[in-house]
Design a protein around this motif. Structure first.
Motif, PDB file in Angstrom:
ATOM      1  N   ARG A  40      22.275  27.213  56.412  1.00  0.00           N
ATOM      2  CA  ARG A  40      21.868  28.095  57.510  1.00  0.00           C
ATOM      3  C   ARG A  40      23.086  28.695  58.208  1.00  0.00           C
ATOM      4  N   ALA A  41      24.086  27.858  58.454  1.00  0.00           N
ATOM      5  CA  ALA A  41      25.302  28.339  59.106  1.00  0.00           C
ATOM      6  C   ALA A  41      26.054  29.312  58.200  1.00  0.00           C
ATOM      7  N   ALA A  42      26.094  29.028  56.906  1.00  0.00           N
ATOM      8  CA  ALA A  42      26.767  29.933  55.966  1.00  0.00           C
ATOM      9  C   ALA A  42      26.076  31.288  55.944  1.00  0.00           C
ATOM     10  N   ASP A  43      24.753  31.303  56.035  1.00  0.00           N
ATOM     11  CA  ASP A  43      24.046  32.593  56.089  1.00  0.00           C
ATOM     12  C   ASP A  43      24.543  33.437  57.254  1.00  0.00           C
ATOM     13  N   GLU A  44      24.803  32.802  58.390  1.00  0.00           N
ATOM     14  CA  GLU A  44      25.335  33.531  59.544  1.00  0.00           C
ATOM     15  C   GLU A  44      26.726  34.074  59.238  1.00  0.00           C
ATOM     16  N   ALA A  45      27.583  33.223  58.659  1.00  0.00           N
ATOM     17  CA  ALA A  45      28.952  33.648  58.330  1.00  0.00           C
ATOM     18  C   ALA A  45      28.936  34.750  57.279  1.00  0.00           C
ATOM     19  N   TYR A  46      28.090  34.598  56.260  1.00  0.00           N
ATOM     20  CA  TYR A  46      28.018  35.604  55.205  1.00  0.00           C
ATOM     21  C   TYR A  46      27.617  36.960  55.782  1.00  0.00           C
ATOM     22  N   ALA A  47      26.693  36.961  56.728  1.00  0.00           N
ATOM     23  CA  ALA A  47      26.280  38.216  57.359  1.00  0.00           C
ATOM     24  C   ALA A  47      27.458  38.853  58.101  1.00  0.00           C
ATOM     25  N   GLU A  48      28.288  38.025  58.755  1.00  0.00           N
ATOM     26  CA  GLU A  48      29.472  38.539  59.450  1.00  0.00           C
ATOM     27  C   GLU A  48      30.442  39.190  58.473  1.00  0.00           C
ATOM     28  N   ILE A  49      30.546  38.625  57.290  1.00  0.00           N
ATOM     29  CA  ILE A  49      31.463  39.151  56.274  1.00  0.00           C
ATOM     30  C   ILE A  49      30.878  40.399  55.612  1.00  0.00           C
ATOM     31  N   GLY A  50      29.555  40.488  55.566  1.00  0.00           N
ATOM     32  CA  GLY A  50      28.911  41.648  54.960  1.00  0.00           C
ATOM     33  C   GLY A  50      27.976  41.328  53.816  1.00  0.00           C
ATOM     34  N   PHE A  51      27.722  40.045  53.583  1.00  0.00           N
ATOM     35  CA  PHE A  51      26.853  39.611  52.487  1.00  0.00           C
ATOM     36  C   PHE A  51      25.419  39.342  52.918  1.00  0.00           C
ATOM     37  N   GLY A  52      24.965  39.906  54.005  1.00  0.00           N
ATOM     38  CA  GLY A  52      23.629  39.623  54.505  1.00  0.00           C
ATOM     39  C   GLY A  52      22.526  40.257  53.669  1.00  0.00           C
ATOM     40  N   PRO A  53      21.264  40.095  54.093  1.00  0.00           N
ATOM     41  CA  PRO A  53      20.125  40.640  53.358  1.00  0.00           C
ATOM     42  C   PRO A  53      20.193  42.161  53.176  1.00  0.00           C
ATOM     43  N   GLU A  54      20.777  42.854  54.152  1.00  0.00           N
ATOM     44  CA  GLU A  54      20.895  44.312  54.033  1.00  0.00           C
ATOM     45  C   GLU A  54      21.782  44.692  52.849  1.00  0.00           C
ATOM     46  N   TYR A  55      22.859  43.943  52.673  1.00  0.00           N
ATOM     47  CA  TYR A  55      23.763  44.186  51.549  1.00  0.00           C
ATOM     48  C   TYR A  55      23.026  43.955  50.225  1.00  0.00           C
ATOM     49  N   ARG A  56      22.299  42.851  50.140  1.00  0.00           N
ATOM     50  CA  ARG A  56      21.541  42.539  48.924  1.00  0.00           C
ATOM     51  C   ARG A  56      20.547  43.644  48.622  1.00  0.00           C
ATOM     52  N   ASP A  57      19.805  44.082  49.649  1.00  0.00           N
ATOM     53  CA  ASP A  57      18.788  45.116  49.443  1.00  0.00           C
ATOM     54  C   ASP A  57      19.396  46.441  49.014  1.00  0.00           C
ATOM     55  N   ALA A  58      20.535  46.799  49.581  1.00  0.00           N
ATOM     56  CA  ALA A  58      21.167  48.086  49.280  1.00  0.00           C
ATOM     57  C   ALA A  58      21.922  48.086  47.954  1.00  0.00           C
ATOM     58  N   SER A  59      22.505  46.939  47.588  1.00  0.00           N
ATOM     59  CA  SER A  59      23.396  46.905  46.421  1.00  0.00           C
ATOM     60  C   SER A  59      22.815  46.220  45.193  1.00  0.00           C
ATOM     61  N   GLY A  60      21.805  45.374  45.399  1.00  0.00           N
ATOM     62  CA  GLY A  60      21.304  44.564  44.290  1.00  0.00           C
ATOM     63  C   GLY A  60      22.216  43.381  43.993  1.00  0.00           C
ATOM     64  N   CYS A  61      23.218  43.177  44.843  1.00  0.00           N
ATOM     65  CA  CYS A  61      24.158  42.070  44.670  1.00  0.00           C
ATOM     66  C   CYS A  61      24.000  41.076  45.815  1.00  0.00           C
ATOM     67  N   THR A  62      24.376  39.847  45.538  1.00  0.00           N
ATOM     68  CA  THR A  62      24.285  38.787  46.533  1.00  0.00           C
ATOM     69  C   THR A  62      25.300  37.710  46.185  1.00  0.00           C
ATOM     70  N   THR A  63      25.194  36.565  46.837  1.00  0.00           N
ATOM     71  CA  THR A  63      26.059  35.431  46.507  1.00  0.00           C
ATOM     72  C   THR A  63      25.205  34.280  46.002  1.00  0.00           C
TER      73      THR A  63
END
Length: 164
Positions: A40-63
């Motif tokens: 849960r905490a990593a999800d917050e950090a990932y969003a700060e870096i730019g890997f959040g759900p919006e990135y996944r939806d726009a790029s088709g990429c995730t972690t």
């Protein structure tokens, strides 16, 4: 996350409370829920870096997590509140190495988590290079976190120690 990208400090998550369903028959939090809190905490950090759900939806990429190690240092009880300190230790174009500490409200570090995450193109799925904008943000975070002393237990192996 509570910290900003301009501070040489770990990214700090929100506080999370230990839930009743996480308590086992020993009357402390079951080991699996430490990983839930780290995630849960990593999800917050990932969003700060730019890997959040919006990135996944726009790029088709995730972690995807490739490896994760937990050290259990103190037990947690029902209602205890913790937050996580998240740091980037290293990275390359396709992956990054992170280190987290779960910290109880009183300042006690109760667990550490260390992981390797992969940048994945979900159309394969396959590990793929990060776009330059994400890589630049990761670089910025890693440079700030690199100003902190490296955690003594980062990269530590596991095994039985024998007295000789």
């Amino acid at each position: 996350m509570a910290s900003t990208m301009t501070e040489p400090a770990p990214l700090m998550s929100s506080f999370y409370a230990v839930e009743a369903g996480w308590i086992d028959y020993n009357q402390h939090m079951n080991m699996g829920y430490y990983t839930v809190l780290f995630d849960r905490a990593a999800d917050e950090a990932y969003a700060e870096i730019g890997f959040g759900p919006e990135y996944r939806d726009a790029s088709g990429c995730t972690t995807y997590t490739a490896e994760f190690h937990v050290r259990y240092l103190r037990e947690l009880k029902l209602g205890d509140r913790v937050q996580a300190a998240f740091r980037i230790l290293d990275y390359d174009e396709k992956r990054f190495h992170s280190y987290q500490e779960l910290i109880r409200e009183d300042g006690t570090v109760v667990a550490t988590g260390e992981g390797i995450a992969l940048h994945v193109d979900q159309s394969g799925p396959k590990v793929a290079p990060m776009p330059e904008a994400i890589l630049a943000r990761l670089r910025q975070v890693a440079e700030q976190h690199g100003k902190l002393p490296r955690p003594e237990t980062a990269g530590r192996g596991m095994g039985l120690r024998r007295r000789r």
